[in-house]
Design an enzyme around this catalytic site. Structure first.
Site, PDB file in Angstrom:
ATOM      1  N   CYS A  30       4.875  -9.529 -11.276  1.00 17.49           N
ATOM      2  CA  CYS A  30       4.490 -10.263 -10.121  1.00 17.49           C
ATOM      3  C   CYS A  30       5.779 -10.857  -9.599  1.00 17.49           C
ATOM      4  CB  CYS A  30       3.643 -11.486 -10.471  1.00 17.49           C
ATOM      5  SG  CYS A  30       4.462 -12.652 -11.666  1.00 17.49           S
ATOM      6  N   CYS A  33       7.816 -12.976 -11.502  1.00 12.37           N
ATOM      7  CA  CYS A  33       8.676 -12.167 -12.742  1.00 12.37           C
ATOM      8  C   CYS A  33      10.178 -11.697 -12.278  1.00 12.37           C
ATOM      9  CB  CYS A  33       7.828 -10.917 -13.094  1.00 12.37           C
ATOM     10  SG  CYS A  33       6.473 -11.296 -13.945  1.00 12.37           S
ATOM     11  N   ASP A 441      10.266   9.175  16.605  1.00 13.38           N
ATOM     12  CA  ASP A 441      11.053  10.375  16.630  1.00 13.38           C
ATOM     13  C   ASP A 441      10.531  11.171  17.590  1.00 13.38           C
ATOM     14  OD1 ASP A 441      12.601  12.584  15.498  1.00 13.38           O
ATOM     15  OD2 ASP A 441      10.702  13.089  14.642  1.00 13.38           O
ATOM     16  N   ASP A 644      13.964  11.366   9.041  1.00 12.70           N
ATOM     17  CA  ASP A 644      13.326  10.127   9.331  1.00 12.70           C
ATOM     18  C   ASP A 644      13.297   9.187   8.279  1.00 12.70           C
ATOM     19  OD1 ASP A 644      13.040  11.177  12.219  1.00 12.70           O
ATOM     20  OD2 ASP A 644      11.203  12.242  11.613  1.00 12.70           O
TER      21      ASP A 644
END
Length: 752
Positions: A30, A33, A441, A644
């Site tokens: 999580c 953490c 793009d 990309d």
């Protein structure tokens, strides 16, 4: 051997004696953490700075190796229940293996939790009066709550040690209390019977909560486990071995052993292993991973070649100029890693809410207990205090709150799939509605990404015979544009004539003889060499095509031009309408391309764009996205190629065209199955509608709690003697969950 963390090792700040390294972190489940690991690293003596990214499960540490060793860093992290990968040949492989084990474990726990919860629900709802029903439910629910759901209790404890709360805290608290209260009622029902109260049990409630939350975490873990697949595929572009020339002989060595200055041999179809300069031979090289452009680039002596690009039909030798981490490909890999790792861990909305909600619920439960002990009836004050405080915790159970987001996300993901939009993670779906800048793009996104014949103007009447000659010449040509001519003529069902001779003319075109006549296909320079003139009508066509940034090819015999062709990367039919839709919504739209400015300008004009960048490298695309982000924009990047991938990783929301490279699709968090650019505004609209439903769900979940918790605490008791028992609280909780799920299902009928 010490870890070599993905070329992520970088120099520390100027003037310091520290080093900066990146390490995989294991056992984080999580965002809290990640906070714990980062806090521990920062407080370790010898560490000047550190950061942890929960999304890619990595930590970077800037430390003085003379003060603290890597082993001491690992020991510090292990002391709080996590682990740092430092002693491995391939730390990322160790991390990937650990993540896979964690995913498999979570999947098995989710399946078993569901299997055990089904009979619990059936007994609790239908057969609650059967003999030993409570005892059977106790036996079925215990392994679900404390075995399969143990991580909630472990995480809640870890967070509590750092003074934090989250959904794990709420899940552990409510399921633990519900189970223990039910177990007490099962083992000692007389306690309540003596006080005139029926001892209800909530085993099925506790188990179902654990099962639902485990399912949500499984979906999250699956999305997270795919994060590094793009890096692996980028690394797969690197050659493993290479042939170098030594003492006039070719020998094969590992690519890691290549030194600057060595001469390397590249054969047809091979990947170029390192950056360098051609010294002998010529060929066409597919550089789409860098430029994004579909046409292979001709390479002759003194021209540069780059690692990871693919040689086509010719063979050549080149001198190594940059090797290892200095190559363009290595820089792309590093930038993708940095872009993915630069994003701060997303603190989920429900976790932020739980950070406030959990302490409030606990406080209300304690106040309820205290109030009943002080002001309740003297004869059974303790029993009523215990009953009401447990009722508060049961009615405040996080089921509706926990379902508010994942149910809407799951329905939204399904709705996306129906509209040919594959959504990989909830974050993109939750963030898409905020997008106010879209970067496109050019090649493969706005355009088809493949050269095609756009015009073929014959200058003579009889064309069938000549078409077969043109087909024969172009089918033998090595030039990449020749494939477009061949494909076009294939569509006309043309069969090639049998040529007497054929010659490839570097930089000009091709020529061949048929029945004693020489025919040529190529550029204007080739016609000039053969003294072939061009009519004014042809000149007009050519001028117009060139203004539109199309490549012109001539077909001629020894006397005159027979045909003239234009070849271009065709703009998709839907591109203009998609861009206009985005602009109508107030979204800024930009186009980036590695192509030349003239071609970029022609495409931008055709689709109604005024803001574009041409001749940009992959790093320039990522830098442009970051520049927009620095200006406060929420940026969506749409692309299809390896070039990309950096910009896709950098963007807030990333979308890959389904016809593009695997790496682009791995980096992007959404993939458009179709090449239709209209799916981009649909994806952003889906995000808006999904977030709208999430907010509605959270609103109703909280209204329910605002009304239910005071009633459960007994606020009506002094007025009319009404006291909510835990069984009714459980039913109300179930009803709130049903309302949340029902509201989420409305998304299926939404119009995008």
């Amino acid at each position: 051997m010490s870890a070599q963390p993905n070329t992520a090792e970088r120099p520390a700040r100027a003037g310091t004696k520290t080093v900066r390294k990146t390490y995989p972190v294991l056992e984080m489940s999580c965002a809290a953490c990640a906070v714990s690991v980062e806090s521990m690293l920062k407080t370790t003596p010898g560490v000047s700075d550190a950061g942890v990214n929960y999304a890619n499960q990595q930590a970077w540490v800037e430390f003085d190796p003379k003060t603290v060793s890597q082993q001491e860093l690992q020991t510090a992290i292990r002391s709080i229940g996590y682990d740092l990968v430092i002693d491995a040949e391939d730390p990322q492989a160790v991390q990937a293996e650990a993540q896979q084990r964690q995913y498999e474990s979570l999947k098995n726990r989710t399946i078993w939790a569901a299997v055990l919860s089904v009979p619990l629900v059936v007994i609790g709802m239908v057969f609650m009066a059967m003999p030993y029903a409570n005892e059977i439910m106790l036996g079925l629910s215990a392994p679900v709550v404390f075995g399969l759901g143990r991580t909630f209790f472990v995480n809640a404890w870890k967070q509590a040690r750092h003074g934090k709360t989250s959904m794990d805290t709420l899940v552990a608290l409510s399921t633990g209390i519900a189970f223990l209260f039910s177990a007490f009622n099962t083992l000692n029902p007389e306690f309540w019977h003596q006080r005139g109260i029926h001892p209800h049990v909530y085993f099925e409630t506790a188990a179902v909560i654990v099962t639902f939350i485990l399912l949500g975490k499984l979906l999250e873990e699956r999305a997270k486990s795919n994060t590094s697949s793009a890096i692996k595929k980028l690394m797969g572009l690197q050659s493993k071995t290479v042939r170098v020339v030594e003492n006039d002989a070719e020998i094969e060595i590992p690519v890691a052993s290549v030194r600057v200055g060595q001469v390397i041999v590249v054969r047809p179809g091979e990947k170029i292993p390192v950056d360098g300069v051609v010294v002998a031979g010529s060929s066409f090289v597919d550089e789409s991973m860098i430029s994004g452009e579909p046409v292979a680039v001709e390479k002759k002596p003194d021209q540069a070649v780059f690692a990871g690009t693919i040689n086509q039909k010719g063979s050549f030798r080149f001198r190594a100029e940059k090797v290892g981490a200095d190559t363009v490909l290595a820089q792309i890999i590093r930038m993708v890693q940095d872009a993915q790792g630069s994003k701060a861990p997303v603190q989920k909305l429900v976790d932020r809410i739980a950070g406030i909600f959990v302490p409030v619920v606990i406080a209300v439960a304690l106040l309820t207990f205290a109030a009943w002990m002080i002001f309740g009836p003297a004869e059974n004050a303790f029993a009523q205090a215990l009953l009401t405080s447990v009722t508060v915790l049961v009615i405040a159970c996080p089921c509706a709150l926990g379902l508010a987001t994942p149910t809407a996300i799951m329905v939204g993901v399904g709705k996306g799939a129906d509209n040919q939009i594959l959504i990989k993670d909830a974050e993109s779906l939750e963030l898409g509605y905020k997008v106010n800048a879209v970067v496109l793009d050019k090649t493969g996104t706005i355009t088809a990404g493949k050269p095609a014949v756009t015009n073929l103007e014959w200058q003579v009447a009889e064309t069938v015979h000549l078409s077969s000659l043109l087909y024969a010449l172009e089918s033998q040509s090595e030039h990449p544009l020749a494939d477009a001519v061949v494909e076009h003529l294939n569509g006309l069902v043309v069969k090639g004539a049998k040529l007497e001779t054929f010659e490839s003319l570097t930089g000009r075109g091709v020529s061949g003889r048929y029945e004693g006549t020489t025919y040529v296909v190529g550029n204007r320079r080739l016609l000039d060499e053969h003294g072939i003139s061009i009519s004014k009508s042809v000149e007009q066509h050519v001028q117009q095509w060139q203004e539109d940034a199309q490549t012109v090819v001539y077909f001629a015999d020894e006397k005159a031009v027979l045909a003239v062709l234009s070849i271009a990367d065709v703009i998709k039919e839907t591109s203009k309408t998609a861009i206009q839709t985005l602009k109508n919504r107030g979204i800024e739209v930009y186009m980036l391309t590695g192509d030349n400015r003239q071609t970029a300008g022609a495409v931008a004009k055709a689709v109604g764009l005024t803001d574009f960048r041409a001749e940009v490298m992959p790093s320039d695309k990522a830098a442009f996205v970051q520049e927009l982000q620095n200006r406060g924009k929420v940026v969506a990047m749409v692309g299809d190629g390896i070039n990309d991938s950096q910009a896709l990783a950098q963007a807030d929301v990333s979308l890959a065209m389904g016809q593009g490279s695997d790496i682009a699709m791995d980096v992007a968090r959404m993939t458009l199955i179709t090449s239709d650019l209209n799916r981009v505004p649909k994806a952003l609209e889906l995000s808006r509608k999904t977030v709208q439903v999430i907010r509605q769900n959270l609103f109703w979940a909280f209204i329910y709690n605002l009304i239910g918790i005071p009633i459960a605490a007994g606020v009506l008791f002094p007025i009319n003697g009404f006291l909510l028992n835990p069984m009714m609280a459980g039913a109300a909780m179930a009803l709130s969950s049903v309302s949340v799920v029902s509201n989420s299902l409305r998304l299926r009928n939404a119009r995008l």
